[in-house]
Design an enzyme around this catalytic site. Structure first.
Site, PDB file in Angstrom:
ATOM      1  CE1 TYR A  55      66.001  26.485  18.257  1.00 56.10           C
ATOM      2  CE2 TYR A  55      67.295  28.264  17.309  1.00 56.10           C
ATOM      3  CZ  TYR A  55      66.641  27.054  17.172  1.00 56.10           C
ATOM      4  OH  TYR A  55      66.635  26.407  15.962  1.00 56.10           O
ATOM      5  CE  LYS A  79      68.311  23.764  17.437  1.00 57.37           C
ATOM      6  NZ  LYS A  79      68.033  22.408  16.921  1.00 57.37           N
TER       7      LYS A  79
END
Length: 250
Positions: A155, A159
């Site tokens: 994750y 990002k």
């Protein structure tokens, strides 16, 4: 805040969570909204509800992981609306997985939705925005790109990649009158946060670690999106606005 009513908005991942609230807020301002999402049932239902309440919303089924699917859906939305003024990329997934247990398929899927899907969406709207010599792209990023949290390396990496993607787009698309900025939420009350913190006691301890002593809301995030797509932010370019109650740097 000054906004131009009747703007053409494409919201990727607009059927649930943060994206849903952003969709609702744009419709309340009398903007024309194209909702794209993989969840056809939720997206179609939301669009119908918004139309019943006087909004202008249409749904387009789209898998962000597929370039052909993304291009087809977004180009059709732009054709139907007669242009595009704002793109909001709100699609995102995560799951808490330690690095040693992280499998290739989950890494690949997370990067595909959170980063490659962003590329697909921006690629699809860019030609029209360049032709119009105007437009705003707002990316829903995450403070996890700064802290390395949010479920794991898959994750945070996805990002963080979105931050770099934005900064390059700024230099290439900025001269065409296109602004690109990112909202970086953390600890927002949502389905994703509930999955990451299923234990209420853990969630309460998390809240106590935030200087404002509360969790963020989808309204907190949507308010920033509305600002970054409005005239007031006309000279804001290539920025990451952290929406976290002060947690990241406290």
């Amino acid at each position: 805040m000054r906004v131009l009513a009747g703007r053409r908005i494409v919201i990727v991942g607009g059927a649930a969570g943060i994206g849903k609230r952003i969709t609702e807020d744009f419709c309340r301002q009398q903007d024309i909204v194209a909702i794209t999402d993989r969840n056809a049932e939720a997206g179609s239902e939301l669009a119908a509800q918004l139309r019943e309440s006087g909004g202008q919303a249409s749904f387009y089924s789209m898998d962000v992981c597929s370039w052909e699917d993304s291009r087809t859906a977004i180009e059709q939305a732009i054709l139907d609306m007669g242009g595009v003024d704002v793109l909001v990329y709100s699609a995102g997934i995560t799951r808490r997985v330690p690095f040693e247990q992280l499998e290739w398929d989950e890494w690949k899927r997370t990067l595909a939705v959170n980063l490659t899907g962003l590329f697909h969406a921006a690629k699809a709207v860019a030609p029209k925005m360049i032709e119009q010599r105007s437009g705003a792209i707002v990316i829903i990023g995450s403070g996890s790109a700064i802290t390395g949290s949010g479920g794991g390396v898959h994750y945070a990496a996805s990002k963080g990649g979105a931050f770099g993607f934005m900064r390059t787009l700024v230099s290439e698309l900025g001269p065409h009158g296109i602004r690109i900025n990112t909202v970086a939420p953390r600890v927002i009350e949502s389905e994703m946060l509930s999955r990451l913190y299923p234990n209420p006691a853990d969630l309460e301890r998390l809240k106590e670690s935030i200087p404002l002593r509360r969790l963020g809301t989808v309204d907190d995030v949507s308010n920033i999106v509305q600002f970054l797509s409005s005239e007031e932010s006309g000279y804001i370019q290539g920025q990451v606005l952290i929406c976290d109650g002060g947690r990241t740097y406290s």
